[in-house]
Motif scaffolding. Structure first.
Motif, PDB file in Angstrom:
ATOM      1  N   LEU A 124      -6.245  -1.516  -1.400  1.00 37.63           N
ATOM      2  CA  LEU A 124      -6.082  -0.724  -0.180  1.00 37.63           C
ATOM      3  C   LEU A 124      -5.743  -1.623   1.002  1.00 37.63           C
ATOM      4  O   LEU A 124      -4.801  -1.353   1.761  1.00 37.63           O
ATOM      5  CB  LEU A 124      -7.359   0.069   0.096  1.00 37.63           C
ATOM      6  CG  LEU A 124      -7.349   1.035   1.292  1.00 37.63           C
ATOM      7  CD1 LEU A 124      -8.204   2.243   0.980  1.00 37.63           C
ATOM      8  CD2 LEU A 124      -7.896   0.375   2.570  1.00 37.63           C
ATOM      9  N   PHE A 125      -6.499  -2.712   1.147  1.00 33.29           N
ATOM     10  CA  PHE A 125      -6.244  -3.608   2.273  1.00 33.29           C
ATOM     11  C   PHE A 125      -4.924  -4.355   2.108  1.00 33.29           C
ATOM     12  O   PHE A 125      -4.235  -4.636   3.104  1.00 33.29           O
ATOM     13  CB  PHE A 125      -7.402  -4.584   2.426  1.00 33.29           C
ATOM     14  CG  PHE A 125      -8.613  -3.989   3.065  1.00 33.29           C
ATOM     15  CD1 PHE A 125      -8.753  -3.966   4.447  1.00 33.29           C
ATOM     16  CD2 PHE A 125      -9.623  -3.437   2.295  1.00 33.29           C
ATOM     17  CE1 PHE A 125      -9.860  -3.416   5.051  1.00 33.29           C
ATOM     18  CE2 PHE A 125     -10.750  -2.874   2.880  1.00 33.29           C
ATOM     19  CZ  PHE A 125     -10.870  -2.861   4.265  1.00 33.29           C
ATOM     20  N   ALA A 126      -4.559  -4.685   0.865  1.00 33.52           N
ATOM     21  CA  ALA A 126      -3.274  -5.355   0.647  1.00 33.52           C
ATOM     22  C   ALA A 126      -2.112  -4.419   0.980  1.00 33.52           C
ATOM     23  O   ALA A 126      -1.120  -4.838   1.611  1.00 33.52           O
ATOM     24  CB  ALA A 126      -3.178  -5.834  -0.794  1.00 33.52           C
ATOM     25  N   THR A 127      -2.217  -3.153   0.582  1.00 31.86           N
ATOM     26  CA  THR A 127      -1.186  -2.173   0.935  1.00 31.86           C
ATOM     27  C   THR A 127      -1.133  -1.948   2.439  1.00 31.86           C
ATOM     28  O   THR A 127      -0.051  -1.820   3.036  1.00 31.86           O
ATOM     29  CB  THR A 127      -1.458  -0.852   0.211  1.00 31.86           C
ATOM     30  OG1 THR A 127      -1.593  -1.096  -1.191  1.00 31.86           O
ATOM     31  CG2 THR A 127      -0.328   0.135   0.443  1.00 31.86           C
ATOM     32  N   TRP A 128      -2.297  -1.911   3.054  1.00 35.40           N
ATOM     33  CA  TRP A 128      -2.376  -1.751   4.514  1.00 35.40           C
ATOM     34  C   TRP A 128      -1.661  -2.905   5.221  1.00 35.40           C
ATOM     35  O   TRP A 128      -0.872  -2.697   6.150  1.00 35.40           O
ATOM     36  CB  TRP A 128      -3.849  -1.682   4.905  1.00 35.40           C
ATOM     37  CG  TRP A 128      -4.131  -1.376   6.333  1.00 35.40           C
ATOM     38  CD1 TRP A 128      -3.228  -1.125   7.322  1.00 35.40           C
ATOM     39  CD2 TRP A 128      -5.419  -1.287   6.932  1.00 35.40           C
ATOM     40  NE1 TRP A 128      -3.864  -0.887   8.508  1.00 35.40           N
ATOM     41  CE2 TRP A 128      -5.218  -0.975   8.299  1.00 35.40           C
ATOM     42  CE3 TRP A 128      -6.724  -1.444   6.468  1.00 35.40           C
ATOM     43  CZ2 TRP A 128      -6.271  -0.826   9.183  1.00 35.40           C
ATOM     44  CZ3 TRP A 128      -7.783  -1.281   7.342  1.00 35.40           C
ATOM     45  CH2 TRP A 128      -7.555  -0.979   8.682  1.00 35.40           C
ATOM     46  N   ALA A 129      -1.921  -4.117   4.780  1.00 36.07           N
ATOM     47  CA  ALA A 129      -1.271  -5.286   5.387  1.00 36.07           C
ATOM     48  C   ALA A 129       0.235  -5.270   5.146  1.00 36.07           C
ATOM     49  O   ALA A 129       1.022  -5.632   6.035  1.00 36.07           O
ATOM     50  CB  ALA A 129      -1.886  -6.563   4.834  1.00 36.07           C
TER      51      ALA A 129
END
Length: 365
Positions: A124-129
């Motif tokens: 989730l955080f990788a996609t967000w970044a």
């Protein structure tokens, strides 16, 4: 009034033009205008942060009264309005993009919470970044880069699986390959602000986004020292992660002292990480034997030596940087005086004087 203006006025007391220029500089209302502009910009950022945080907290509340489609449309609408505001509202572009970045995270969290996609938290955080990287590159703002560095750092920490302090201290290191990849990921994150500064269309207006660079470097140094301490105290033999972390910390310290990445705050962060690395090694050597008193004495002496060496070294570096800044300022003053003298000599040529005598309105005898 700045004391520098008094010093400049004392150096040229007979030059009325210079005194008039200094008086205009002293009485100019530039500072209040700058304060008002910074205050307005800061309030815009706070408003964007509050709006986006309210949206995220509303998602976390998971109210049962609203339908899924209503929640999804509200989040997407907030994201669309933020992006459009950043396009058509130039003064509030950074605040609007800050709100849009947080809205993207809220949208991904809502989708993962509602539809149970099965993805890990780090994805989730990788996609967000990855999604926020587009306008972060185009906006060239240090504020957005600070937020992006925090999101990417959270993704790296969650990927490694040592988010909780208990697991970090007592779970022990995983495979060697995963440790090396973890260290290199933090190295890549620490290099992002510098790599961005090399590209003309993504470069910050000051050339380097220093606050995001310091934040990324601080995260990387914390991760390197943490993995080094874990590798040092959870294995009978010193593993590969401990010397690799030491090399990375040493390289970061050298680059913060020399070259284009020279920055005193970054050097202080690197020095702190180096002290932790050295004292961890001393602690293992000191307390490995049976004599706890001698080990405590050795550790105390090492701590005092690191403290004294760090303070004296940083003070020497600070004095050197100040002297270099003073030399550069003096060189600019000399260059300005040379240009002023050159202009005066051009104006004092005979042709200029004769032209001045022949100007209209002069009476010849």
């Amino acid at each position: 009034m700045d004391s520098t203006l008094y010093q400049l006025a004392a150096q040229s007391p007979r030059d009325p033009q210079a005194l008039a220029q200094l008086h205009r500089l002293a009485t100019a209302p530039g500072e209040p205008r700058m304060l008002a502009r910074n205050l307005h910009w800061g309030l815009l950022l706070v408003a964007a942060l509050l709006l986006a945080s309210g949206l995220i907290f509303w998602i976390a509340a998971n109210w049962q009264e609203q339908t899924r489609m209503f929640k999804l449309m509200l989040i997407e609408g907030a994201l669309l309005v933020s992006v459009l505001a950043s396009i058509f509202w130039r003064r509030g572009r950074i605040a609007a993009l800050l709100c849009a970045t947080l809205a993207v995270g809220g949208l991904l969290a809502f989708v993962g919470q509602t539809y149970q996609t099965g993805a890990d938290a780090w994805q989730l955080f990788a996609t967000w970044a990855a999604l926020a990287l587009i306008w972060t590159l185009l906006a060239r703002s240090d504020v957005l880069w600070l937020l992006w560095i925090g999101i990417a750092a959270t993704a790296i920490v969650m990927w490694y699986g040592h988010l909780e302090l208990w697991e970090m201290l007592f779970r022990g290191p995983r495979m060697r390959v995963q440790q090396i990849v973890y260290l290199l990921l933090w190295l890549t994150l620490a290099m992002v602000p510098w790599l961005v500064s090399l590209v003309p269309w993504t470069r910050h207006r000051d050339g380097m986004a220093w606050w995001s660079h310091r934040m990324a470097l601080a995260f990387a140094l914390a991760a390197w020292t943490t993995i080094a301490v874990i590798d040092l105290f959870t294995e009978e033999r010193i593993g590969l992660a401990f010397p690799v972390s030491g090399l990375l910390i040493g390289a970061a310290m050298y680059l913060s002292y020399q070259g284009p990445l020279r920055d005193f705050a970054s050097l202080c962060l690197c020095t702190l990480a180096a002290n932790v690395w050295v004292l961890a090694m001393v602690a293992r050597v000191a307390f490995e034997g049976s004599d706890s008193g001698g080990g405590l004495l050795l550790f105390t002496l090492a701590g005092l030596g690191c403290l004294g060496g760090t303070v004296s070294g940083l003070l020497a570096v600070q004095r050197k940087l100040r002297s270099q800044a003073a030399i550069k300022a003096r060189a600019r003053e000399v260059r300005h005086e040379f240009l002023h003298l050159k202009t005066f000599m051009v104006a004092a040529r005979p042709g200029a004087r004769s032209g001045a005598r022949r100007c209209p309105g002069t009476v010849r005898g």
